[in-house]
Design a protein around this motif. Structure first.
Motif, short mmCIF file in Angstrom:
data_model
loop_
_atom_site.label_atom_id
_atom_site.label_comp_id
_atom_site.label_asym_id
_atom_site.label_seq_id
_atom_site.Cartn_x
_atom_site.Cartn_y
_atom_site.Cartn_z
N PRO A 80 0.81 -1.22 0.00
CA PRO A 80 0.00 0.00 0.00
C PRO A 80 0.84 1.26 0.00
O PRO A 80 2.02 1.26 0.37
N HIS A 81 0.22 2.35 -0.39
CA HIS A 81 0.88 3.64 -0.33
C HIS A 81 0.98 4.11 1.12
O HIS A 81 1.93 4.82 1.47
N LEU A 82 0.01 3.74 1.97
CA LEU A 82 0.00 4.17 3.36
C LEU A 82 -0.58 3.06 4.23
O LEU A 82 -1.40 2.25 3.77
N LEU A 83 -0.17 3.04 5.49
CA LEU A 83 -0.80 2.20 6.52
C LEU A 83 -1.33 3.14 7.60
O LEU A 83 -0.56 3.90 8.21
N LEU A 84 -2.64 3.10 7.82
CA LEU A 84 -3.28 3.97 8.81
C LEU A 84 -3.72 3.14 10.00
O LEU A 84 -4.44 2.14 9.84
N VAL A 85 -3.30 3.54 11.19
CA VAL A 85 -3.70 2.88 12.45
C VAL A 85 -4.57 3.88 13.20
O VAL A 85 -4.08 4.85 13.77
N THR A 86 -5.88 3.63 13.20
CA THR A 86 -6.83 4.65 13.67
C THR A 86 -7.24 4.45 15.12
O THR A 86 -8.42 4.32 15.44
#
Length: 717
Positions: A80-86
């Protein structure tokens, strides 16, 4: 009689002029509304990111962090272009889950796990963005302090990205902006009173400015996606009553990504927001909640294709095999945006295929639901070649005009993939609309209640409606009794209500008498009025609101009052409407039942006294009748009959009164047990001694019930 009313009238006047504390006690202003910005290049106009939420890494559940190895393996295939941990990175609870505390071991585990994911997944650490959740602020007196482990061990902290707003720009043929928002409390109240996001006016204005900046300064079209931890239904308004929804619609974001609610509520909490801007234009955005990693091991892949946003969720109970994400056309049930003036029909199909295997062939089939889901067309897709080997994008052309339909669910699309091992994989069938029409499915009542009801407003409604009902329960019967008791016919009316046959009794007359009888005891009624006034205006209890060794704070109906502290505590009222998990159960399950039960005990006493007086009269009259009837009998049977009749009358009256009182005392015991259970939970969360020594919360309900039970006990009971 006239001297009975000054206290009630003064109390009622006090309640009428009392300002709504909920609206005036707001969180302290958060000066950290700065923005950290990151820019990454993007090949083409298709980008995809991975989102995970609610990891809840726990010292008592090591499998949660261990299973994140599956995420690392999946990232190697997804690239992926980004990994988001919300948010909610750590659990921050003890083993019994009765209280919260920040555990450094959990944060060290998170840091090591992220490092392992970077090594296994091949993702650049700078492309990982994590934000706080409410668990990550449990018991944190102030940001940057020794208990704020996020500021030490998170990825954002390691890369000096500790602003509450994180702006990420993916630049290619188009510009895609991802904006992260940290709306956790500036002072981290401990569990359970830490449930809502708390934006400030400064932060909302900064979010608006950051979203507007790219629109004004970018030559390429911009697609905007915002991510945070809290859903909109669990985000409070700012000090001036501002909310994000109006900002998001005004800035035309495509989607808001969040977590917080976990998959136990629903794995598909999606909401379509539609509002009119100040210019009168209709604007909208999607809100997509992602279930938790903690129990459900959920992961989301979200893609933006030429401005069209789509996603697919995976449960990673085992290694990811092959994932198929149709990026265009989007799913008409949850991803379309109905904006006919902006909609442009596209004659293509785009599919992302993520796999550890080499993909041999990809094809798409179109089904017509009006013809029993017969195949209308089968279209082969070809890999899109680019300078980057990390673009698993397959593309085909079609004639979109063939699939125009007034129904957004007539045509369905399914993609089939064959890998190098001969394994065939297919995506789910999903409806599409080439015209951008939507078919939002109906939601269950639970999903609607949790995700679409604004709980800040709901708390005000539930709290003040409860208070209004309690005030009416106290004052209406008292005022009514004050006027009707002057009439000489009152006692005759009472006797007619009590002595009328059951089938002729009118329930509303019994209710009126019951309420008036409950308020006749001036000492008890005055105590109840003072107690309710205390609950509205004064602190309920004292406890350690932040860390286990933190300073004692006061909790009011409208939130916590924090003491001044050199480390940065503000002394302002906080945590509204977060205290609803404490106040609402107490008001509905304890306070109102205590008032009703006290009324019931005094009413039962009046009934028993009335029936005892009737028994004396009845016994005297019955004795004369029995004496006349018994003259015809011999002496022994005559005495036996008199004794037996007297005992029967006494047993019937005593049985009725005894069992009514027993039922009321049983209800008092149940209410007391509920109350003690609620208090025990608060003691576990905020300290046993401070809560135990808080009479308004801990002792008053028990004292009132016990005193009422004692004072209504008749001689001979």
């Amino acid at each position: 009689m006239a001297s009975e009313l000054p206290l009630p009238l003064l109390a009622l006047l006090f309640l009428v002029i009392l300002p709504p504390l909920c609206s005036s006690w707001r969180p302290a202003d958060d000066d950290d509304a700065s923005v950290s910005r990151s820019v990454f290049p993007m090949d083409g106009d298709v980008a995809w990111v991975v989102q995970v939420s609610d990891l809840h890494i726990s010292a008592y559940s090591p499998e949660r962090s261990a299973d994140l190895e599956l995420l690392g393996t999946a990232l190697r295939a997804i690239r992926p272009h980004l990994l988001l941990v919300t948010g909610d990175i750590t659990d921050a609870k003890n083993q019994q889950r009765t209280t919260s505390r920040q555990d450094e071991y959990e944060w060290v585990t998170y840091k090591k796990t992220i490092d392992a994911i970077v090594g296994r997944g091949g993702i650049d650490k700078s492309r990982i963005f994590d934000i706080r959740g409410n668990h990550d602020m449990y018991g944190v007196p102030y940001r940057g302090g020794k208990l704020d482990f996020f500021s030490t061990f998170s990825v954002n902290s390691q890369l000096k990205r500790l602003s509450t707003i994180t702006s990420i720009l993916l630049q290619g043929d188009r510009s895609y902006q991802f904006l992260g928002i940290d709306d956790t409390m500036s002072v981290g109240i401990r569990f359970p009173a830490n449930l809502f996001g708390h934006p400030t006016d400064k932060r909302i204005e900064a979010v608006n400015s950051e979203l507007q900046y790219l629109t004004n300064h970018s030559n390429a079209p911009v697609t905007k996606v915002v991510f945070g931890h809290f859903p909109m239904s669990f985000t409070a308004s700012s000090e001036k009553g501002q909310r994000y929804e109006s900002v998001f619609t005004r800035q035309s974001i495509s989607a808001y990504l969040c977590g917080h609610l976990h998959a136990k509520v629903s794995k598909q909490l999606w909401r379509y927001h539609e509002m009119r801007t100040t210019e009168g234009h209709k604007s909208s955005f999607w809100e997509w909640e992602l279930g938790d990693w903690k129990d459900s091991r959920l992961m989301r892949i979200l893609a933006i294709d030429g401005g069209a946003v789509s996603f697919i969720d995976h449960t990673l109970n085992q290694a990811l095999q092959t994932s198929i994400l149709i990026t265009y056309p989007t799913d008409s049930r949850s991803m379309n945006m109905l904006e006919s003036e902006k909609w442009s029909m596209r004659n293509d199909i785009n599919v992302l295929v993520f796999s550890h295997q080499v993909i041999r062939s990809v094809s798409a089939r179109v089904f017509d639901s009006y013809s029993g889901f017969k195949v209308v067309e089968e279209i082969p897709l070809q890999l899109v070649f680019s300078s980057s080997a990390d673009r698993p994008l397959f593309h085909a052309k079609w004639n979109a005009e063939n699939y125009r339909s007034p129904s957004p669910t007539r045509y369905w699309l399914q993609v089939f993939v064959l890998d190098s091992h001969g394994v065939k994989i297919s995506s789910e069938q999903r409806p599409f609309s080439v015209e951008g029409k939507m078919a939002i499915p109906t939601r269950s009542w639970l999903s609607y209640l949790v995700f679409e009801v604004q709980w800040e407003d709901m708390y005000r409604v539930l709290m003040w409606s409860n208070m209004a009902f309690t005030i009416l329960l106290l004052f209406t019967p008292k005022i009514l009794y004050h006027f009707v008791s002057r009439s000489s016919s009152y006692q005759r009316w009472v006797m007619s209500v009590l002595t009328s046959p059951i089938q002729q009794r009118k329930s509303y007359l019994w209710l009126v008498w019951f309420l008036m009888e409950g308020t006749r005891s001036k000492p008890f009624w005055s105590c109840l009025v003072i107690y309710v006034l205390w609950l509205i205006e004064m602190p309920w209890f004292w406890g350690r609101a932040t860390s286990e060794d933190g300073e004692i704070a006061q909790m009011y109906l409208s939130g916590w009052s924090m003491p001044f502290h050199d480390g940065g505590l503000t002394g302002n009222k906080l945590s509204n409407p977060d205290v609803l998990v404490i106040t609402l159960p107490f008001l509905y399950l304890v306070v109102i039942p205590v008032i009703v039960l006290i009324y019931g005990l005094f009413a039962e006493k009046a009934i028993v006294c009335s029936r005892r007086s009737r028994r004396v009269e009845y016994s005297a009259g019955s004795a004369n009748t029995l004496a006349e009837s018994a003259r015809l009998l011999p002496d022994a049977p005559r005495a036996l009959l008199m004794k037996f009749s007297g005992k029967m009358v006494s047993m019937v009256i005593q049985f009725w009164g005894s069992w009514t009182r027993r039922a009321l005392l049983l209800a008092c015991s149940i209410t007391a047990a509920i109350h003690l259970k609620l208090c025990s939970k608060l003691m576990s969360a905020y300290g046993m001694v401070p809560v135990a020594l808080s009479p308004p919360l801990t002792w008053m309900p028990l004292l009132l019930l016990g005193a009422a039970a004692y004072c209504t006990k008749l001689h001979g009971d």
